[in-house]
Design a protein around this motif. Structure first.
Motif, PDB file in Angstrom:
ATOM      1  N   ARG A   5     -32.907 -24.804 -26.559  1.00  9.61           N
ATOM      2  CA  ARG A   5     -32.748 -26.248 -25.914  1.00  9.61           C
ATOM      3  C   ARG A   5     -33.101 -26.057 -24.456  1.00  9.61           C
ATOM      4  O   ARG A   5     -33.623 -27.049 -24.018  1.00  9.61           O
ATOM      5  CB  ARG A   5     -31.418 -26.787 -26.214  1.00  9.61           C
ATOM      6  N   GLN A  13     -31.080 -33.611 -34.791  1.00 11.93           N
ATOM      7  CA  GLN A  13     -32.177 -32.602 -34.004  1.00 11.93           C
ATOM      8  C   GLN A  13     -31.845 -31.368 -35.096  1.00 11.93           C
ATOM      9  O   GLN A  13     -32.910 -30.671 -35.409  1.00 11.93           O
ATOM     10  CB  GLN A  13     -32.032 -32.245 -32.748  1.00 11.93           C
ATOM     11  N   ASP A  56     -28.074 -34.905 -31.507  1.00  6.88           N
ATOM     12  CA  ASP A  56     -28.173 -33.793 -31.669  1.00  6.88           C
ATOM     13  C   ASP A  56     -27.904 -33.085 -33.001  1.00  6.88           C
ATOM     14  O   ASP A  56     -28.577 -32.194 -33.555  1.00  6.88           O
ATOM     15  CB  ASP A  56     -27.109 -33.038 -30.889  1.00  6.88           C
ATOM     16  N   LEU A  65     -39.333 -28.340 -29.992  1.00  5.53           N
ATOM     17  CA  LEU A  65     -38.394 -28.820 -30.989  1.00  5.53           C
ATOM     18  C   LEU A  65     -38.670 -30.155 -31.259  1.00  5.53           C
ATOM     19  O   LEU A  65     -38.935 -31.026 -30.467  1.00  5.53           O
ATOM     20  CB  LEU A  65     -37.141 -28.402 -30.206  1.00  5.53           C
ATOM     21  N   PRO A  66     -38.023 -30.589 -32.613  1.00  5.14           N
ATOM     22  CA  PRO A  66     -37.976 -31.963 -33.024  1.00  5.14           C
ATOM     23  C   PRO A  66     -36.984 -32.368 -32.053  1.00  5.14           C
ATOM     24  O   PRO A  66     -36.155 -31.960 -31.411  1.00  5.14           O
ATOM     25  CB  PRO A  66     -37.487 -31.857 -34.367  1.00  5.14           C
ATOM     26  N   ASP A  67     -37.050 -33.766 -31.973  1.00  6.63           N
ATOM     27  CA  ASP A  67     -36.182 -34.758 -31.056  1.00  6.63           C
ATOM     28  C   ASP A  67     -35.153 -35.352 -31.522  1.00  6.63           C
ATOM     29  O   ASP A  67     -34.403 -36.215 -30.942  1.00  6.63           O
ATOM     30  CB  ASP A  67     -37.140 -35.389 -30.180  1.00  6.63           C
ATOM     31  N   GLY A  68     -34.757 -35.115 -32.672  1.00  4.57           N
ATOM     32  CA  GLY A  68     -33.655 -35.687 -33.468  1.00  4.57           C
ATOM     33  C   GLY A  68     -33.988 -37.483 -33.594  1.00  4.57           C
ATOM     34  O   GLY A  68     -33.073 -38.221 -33.921  1.00  4.57           O
ATOM     35  N   SER A  69     -35.113 -37.619 -33.327  1.00  4.65           N
ATOM     36  CA  SER A  69     -35.719 -38.920 -33.727  1.00  4.65           C
ATOM     37  C   SER A  69     -34.887 -39.998 -32.732  1.00  4.65           C
ATOM     38  O   SER A  69     -34.603 -41.351 -33.199  1.00  4.65           O
ATOM     39  CB  SER A  69     -35.568 -39.568 -34.955  1.00  4.65           C
ATOM     40  N   GLN A  81     -33.363 -31.545 -38.462  1.00  3.56           N
ATOM     41  CA  GLN A  81     -34.885 -31.466 -38.330  1.00  3.56           C
ATOM     42  C   GLN A  81     -35.412 -30.127 -38.136  1.00  3.56           C
ATOM     43  O   GLN A  81     -36.197 -29.544 -38.778  1.00  3.56           O
ATOM     44  CB  GLN A  81     -35.416 -32.480 -37.366  1.00  3.56           C
ATOM     45  N   CYS A  91     -24.072 -38.144 -31.874  1.00  2.00           N
ATOM     46  CA  CYS A  91     -24.747 -38.638 -32.803  1.00  2.00           C
ATOM     47  C   CYS A  91     -24.634 -39.978 -32.826  1.00  2.00           C
ATOM     48  O   CYS A  91     -23.337 -40.502 -32.644  1.00  2.00           O
ATOM     49  CB  CYS A  91     -24.533 -38.107 -34.276  1.00  2.00           C
ATOM     50  N   VAL A 107     -30.027 -34.161 -27.082  1.00  2.00           N
ATOM     51  CA  VAL A 107     -31.204 -34.916 -27.046  1.00  2.00           C
ATOM     52  C   VAL A 107     -31.007 -36.356 -26.980  1.00  2.00           C
ATOM     53  O   VAL A 107     -31.978 -37.381 -26.751  1.00  2.00           O
ATOM     54  CB  VAL A 107     -31.970 -34.652 -28.142  1.00  2.00           C
TER      55      VAL A 107
END
Ligand code: ADP
Ligand code: MG
Length: 705
Positions: free
Chosen positions: A467, A494, A491, A483-487, A497, A631, A601
Motif C-alpha cells: 500500500r 481491497q 480497505d 493493487l485493486p482499489d476496493g471499488s 480483491q 469499509c 483506499v
C-alpha cells in the motif's frame, strides 16, 4: 552445554519441591535454563509417564517456536514428535508429543473445550513477569484447577524478575525457588542527557565499541521493526566503509517478532572466529530469547507499547520509557559469559526518578472484549467476571467497556448472559468483531468472502508495504498502483480483491511480486483462511457456505453482503460522516472526532466524496485519531444497532441490578426463562421471593414487639 545451566544444578531441589507442592514459583536469571530445561527435567523424572503432557506457555509466538525447536534439538528428536509447539494457526504436535510449547492464548483456547486441561500433567507458565493478558488469566484459572485436580496436576510459574512473593501469596503461599544466576559484573555507563536521536546515538556507540573495544557481541535495543531495519542498514553501510583490516569482521542481525523463522535461528549460531556480531533487537531479547556471546548492551531506555483507552475506545502505539526492571534485564544481557558493559542512553536520574518500578500489566492497558467473552464461555459454574480472581484486576471501566462491546455485537444479551452467537464466537480464534462477521456472513451467504477478509486481516502486514509503495508511486509518477482499489468501498474490499485476484492467478507467487505483496504474508493468509473455514464448518450449525468459491463476486459488484456482514461484526466500530466537515464521528456509547487513515483506499476515492457511514477495524491515535481499515456501510444497517444502543443498560449488562454485584453465574443462564416474552427485568419468581422476604421481616419485627 545444557549441563552447565544453573537450573540443571538445581534438579534435585526442583523435583523434590514440585513433588511436595501443587504450585511452585521458580525465579531465575534470564538464560538460566527455565524455558528449555524445566520441561526436560520433569519429563526425565517421570511426569509424562502416565500419558499426561507437559505444557509450557510463552507470551510470544516467536519464543514458543524457538524454544521448542531448541528443546527438540537437545533431546535429539524431530520437532512435532516428542517435542512440539502450537501457536495460533499453526500446530506442530502429534500423538507422540509429551512436551508442548504453546502461546498462553493457545492454552486458554484449549481450556474452552477441556476446562480441566486433563491432557496435561504439568503446566508451566513461563515468562510470568511479562504479565501478558493471557498469562494473567491463566494464573486465575490455574488457581481453580489445582483445587479441582489436586492429585495429578502440577503448576510451575517461572519468571526472571517477577515479584515472587506476590504470586506466592496469590497461590496461598506456595514455595518460591530462587535459582541463583551466574551473572558477571556489568559496568553501567549513563549518558549525560537524553540524545536527540536514540538511533544515531546507538549507531555511534556501536561503531565506537567495534573499533576500540575487545571482542564480544553487541546487543542494541530498539523500539520497533522500522527502527531496527533502519539501524541494520545504517550499520551495514558504515561497517562497509571502514578501512579493510582496521578492525575485525562484523555481522549484523535483526531480531524481532515478525522475522521469518529461518532468519531468527541465525541469531543463535555463534559468530565465526574473529567476527563481531551486532544484534539489533526489540524487547524480545530482554528475557524471551537469550543470545549467547553478548558483552555490550546499548539500551535506548524506550519500548513501544500498545495501549487501549476504554473511555475513548482508542488504541495508541506509544514509545514509552521502560521500567527499572526492564532496564536491569537489558543490562544483565551483557554479563552472561564474562564481565560486560551497558550503555544507557539516559542519565542515572532518569533511571532513578522517572522510570516506573515495573511495567504496567497488559490487562490494565488492553481491550478486554475477547477476554470477557472467553471467561463467559468457560464452563465453570461460579465464574464471575467482575469478581474474577485477578493478580492485578483491570479497571471496572474497561470491564464495562468490554460488556458493552459484546452486547452490541450480540455476544451477550441485555442481561449480560452469553448468547448462542457468543458461544460460537468464542470458539473461533479471532477477535470478537471478526468472529461475529463470519457468523453473519454465513447467514447472508457470503462466508467465503468473509473468511478471506478475516484471514487477510490476521496476517497483519499483508498489504502494508504494498500500500505504501502504491501511494508513493502515485505521488511520484502518475503510474497507477497495481493493487485493486476496493471499488471505492474501502480497505476490507481491497483485501478481498487482492486475494481473489491471486486466486484467479492460481496462487502464483510471481503475481504477488508483480503487485509487490509480501509473499510470506499472503501464503500465511491462505493457510489461515483454510483453517478458519475448517473450524467454522465444525462449529457452525446449519449449512455452511464455504465451498461456494467466488461465485458471489460476479453477482455482487457492490459487495453489499460482505459489507453488511462487516457492519454487524463491527457493531461497536461505527462512524458517521460529519456535515460540513471532512471527518467522522464515532457512533456508540462515546462520541469521538476521527479521520480516515491516509493509507486507506477509501480516502483516495473520487473527489473527496466519503460515504456517510463506515465501519473501521481499529481506531489508532497517532498524530490524531485515525480509523484504520475502513469499509463503507449503509444507514439501514446502522439503525438497528443504534436502537440496540438506546436499550443498553450497563447495570443489567454486568449481570445485576446492583452495580457492586458481579455478573450472573454462567451456569444459571441455561435455566433462566427466555426474557423476550415479557421484557421485564426481574423474573416473576424474583419479585415473589423479594415480597416474601419483606413480609417475613415485617412479621419478625411484629413478633418482637
Ligand atoms: P531462560 O528461560 O531461563 O531465560 P533458556 O532456557 O531460554 O533460559 O536458555 C538457556 C540457554 O539455552 C541459553 O544459554 C540460551 O542461549 C540457550 N538457547 C535457548 N534457545 C536456543 C536456541 N534456539 N538455539 C540455541 N541456543 C538456545
Ligand atoms: Mg525463558
Amino acid at each position: 552445554m545444557a549441563t552447565t545451566l544453573p537450573i540443571v544444578a538445581f534438579e534435585e531441589k526442583i523435583v523434590e519441591t514440585v513433588e511436595k507442592n501443587p504450585v511452585v514459583v521458580i525465579i531465575g536469571e534470564t538464560g538460566s535454563g527455565k524455558s528449555t530445561q524445566l520441561s526436560q527435567i520433569l519429563h526425565r523424572r517421570g511426569y509424562t509417564k502416565s500419558g499426561g503432557m507437559i505444557a509450557v506457555t510463552q507470551p510470544r509466538r516467536v519464543a514458543a517456536v524457538s524454544v521448542s525447536r531448541r528443546v527438540a534439538f537437545e533431546m535429539g528428536v524431530r520437532i512435532g514428535e516428542e517435542v512440539g509447539y502450537a501457536i495460533r494457526f499453526e500446530d506442530r504436535t502429534s500423538v507422540k508429543t509429551r512436551i508442548k510449547y504453546l502461546t498462553d492464548g493457545c492454552l486458554l483456547r484449549e481450556s474452552l473445550s477441556n476446562p480441566e486441561l486433563s491432557q496435561y500433567s504439568v503446566v508451566i507458565l513461563d515468562e510470568a513477569h511479562e504479565r501478558s493478558l493471557n498469562t494473567d488469566i491463566l494464573l486465575g484459572l490455574m488457581k481453580r484447577l489445582v483445587k479441582s485436580r489436586s492429585s495429578n496436576f502440577k503448576v510451575l510459574i517461572t519468571s526472571a524478575t517477577l515479584d515472587g512473593v506476590k504470586v506466592s501469596n496469590f497461590f496461598s503461599g506456595c514455595p518460591i525457588l530462587n535459582v541463583p544466576g551466574t551473572l558477571f559484573p556489568v559496568e553501567k555507563l549513563y549518558s549525560k542527557e537524553r540524545p536527540k536521536s536514540y538511533l544515531e546515538s546507538s549507531l555511534k556507540i556501536a561503531l565506537d565499541i567495534h573499533m576500540r573495544q575487545p571482542p564480544g557481541d553487541i546487543l542494541i535495543f530498539m523500539t520497533g521493526q522500522d527502527d531496527i531495519d533502519k539501524m541494520v542498514s545504517k550499520l551495514e553501510e558504515r561497517i562497509q566503509s571502514l578501512d579493510e583490516g582496521s578492525c575485525m569482521d562484523a555481522l549484523v542481525h535483526p531480531l524481532h517478532g515478525s522475522l521469518p523463522p529461518e532468519m531468527q535461528v541465525r541469531v543463535f549460531s555463534p559468530a565465526p572466529p574473529n567476527c563481531r556480531r551486532f544484534i539489533v533487537a526489540t524487547n524480545i531479547a530482554e528475557t524471551s530469547l537469550t543470545v549467547d556471546g553478548v558483552v555490550y548492551v546499548i539500551d535506548s531506555g524506550y519500548v513501544k507499547q500498545r495501549q487501549y483507552n476504554p473511555s475513548t475506545g482508542m488504541y495508541s502505539l506509544d514509545v514509552v520509557q521502560i521500567s527499572r526492571v526492564q532496564a536491569d534485564q537489558r543490562t544483565g544481557r551483557a554479563g552472561r559469559t564474562c564481565p560486560g558493559k551497558c550503555y544507557r542512553l539516559y542519565p542515572a536520574d532518569v533511571y532513578n526518578e522517572e522510570f516506573l518500578d515495573a511495567t504496567v500489566p497488559e490487562i490494565q492497558r488492553s481491550s478486554l472484549a475477547g477476554t470477557v467473552l472467553y471467561l463467559k464461555s468457560l464452563n465453570i459454574s461460579d465464574i464471575d467476571i467482575l469478581k474474577f480472581d485477578f493478580l492485578d484486576p483491570p479497571s471496572r471501566e474497561s470491564l464495562e467497556d468490554a460488556l458493552r462491546q459484546l452486547y452490541l455485537i450480540d455476544a451477550i444479551d441485555e442481561n449480560g448472559l452469553l448468547t448462542h452467537v457468543g458461544r460460537t464466537m468464542a470458539e473461533l480464534p479471532l477477535e470478537p468483531s471478526l468472529s461475529r462477521t463470519l457468523i453473519e456472513a454465513n447467514e447472508l451467504g457470503c462466508l467465503s468472502q468473509a473468511l478471506t477478509v478475516a484471514a487477510m486481516l490476521s496476517a497483519e502486514t499483508v498489504l502494508h508495504s504494498a500500500r505504501s509503495k502504491g501511494k508513493e508511486k502515485k505521488r511520484k509518477a502518475s503510474s497507477p498502483s497495481r493493487l485493486p482499489d476496493g471499488s471505492g468501498w474501502g480497505d476490507h474490499i481491497q483485501l478481498l480483491q487482492v486475494f481473489e485476484d491471486w486466486d484467479q492467478a492460481d496462487y502464483d507467487p510471481n503475481w504477488l511480486t508483480y503487485i509487490c505483496c509480501m509473499i510470506r504474508s499472503m501464503m500465511f493468509s491462505k493457510d489461515v483462511r483454510k483453517q478458519l473455514s475448517q473450524i467454522i464448518q465444525k462449529i457452525a450449525k446449519g449449512p455452511v457456505g464455504v465451498q461456494s468459491g467466488w461465485s458471489e463476486k460476479k453477482g455482487d459488484q457492490d459487495y453489499r453482503k460482505i459489507r453488511r456482514a462487516l457492519c454487524k461484526g463491527y457493531g461497536n466500530q461505527l462512524a458517521e460522516k460529519m456535515i460540513h466537515h471532512n471527518g467522522y464521528r464515532t457512533l456508540g456509547y462515546r462520541s469521538q472526532l476521527i479521520q480516515v487513515h491516509p493509507s486507506s483506499v477509501l480516502e483516495t476515492d473520487e473527489d473527496g466524496k466519503l460515504p456517510d457511514y463506515v465501519v473501521y477495524h481499529e481506531l489508532i491515535n497517532t498524530s490524531r485519531p485515525f480509523m484504520r481499515n475502513v469499509c463503507a456501510v449503509e444507514r439501514g444497517w446502522v439503525i438497528p444497532i443504534l436502537k440496540k444502543l438506546e436499550k443498553m443498560d450497563i447495570k443489567k449488562l454486568s449481570g445485576s441490578s446492583d452495580a457492586s454485584n458481579g455478573c450472573e453465574p454462567i451456569e444459571d443462564k441455561e435455566e433462566l426463562p427466555k426474557k423476550e416474552a415479557n421484557g421485564s427485568t426481574a423474573s416473576p419468581a424474583d419479585v415473589d421471593s423479594k415480597i416474601q422476604a419483606a413480609r417475613e421481616r415485617y412479621l419478625a419485627r411484629k413478633a418482637k414487639k
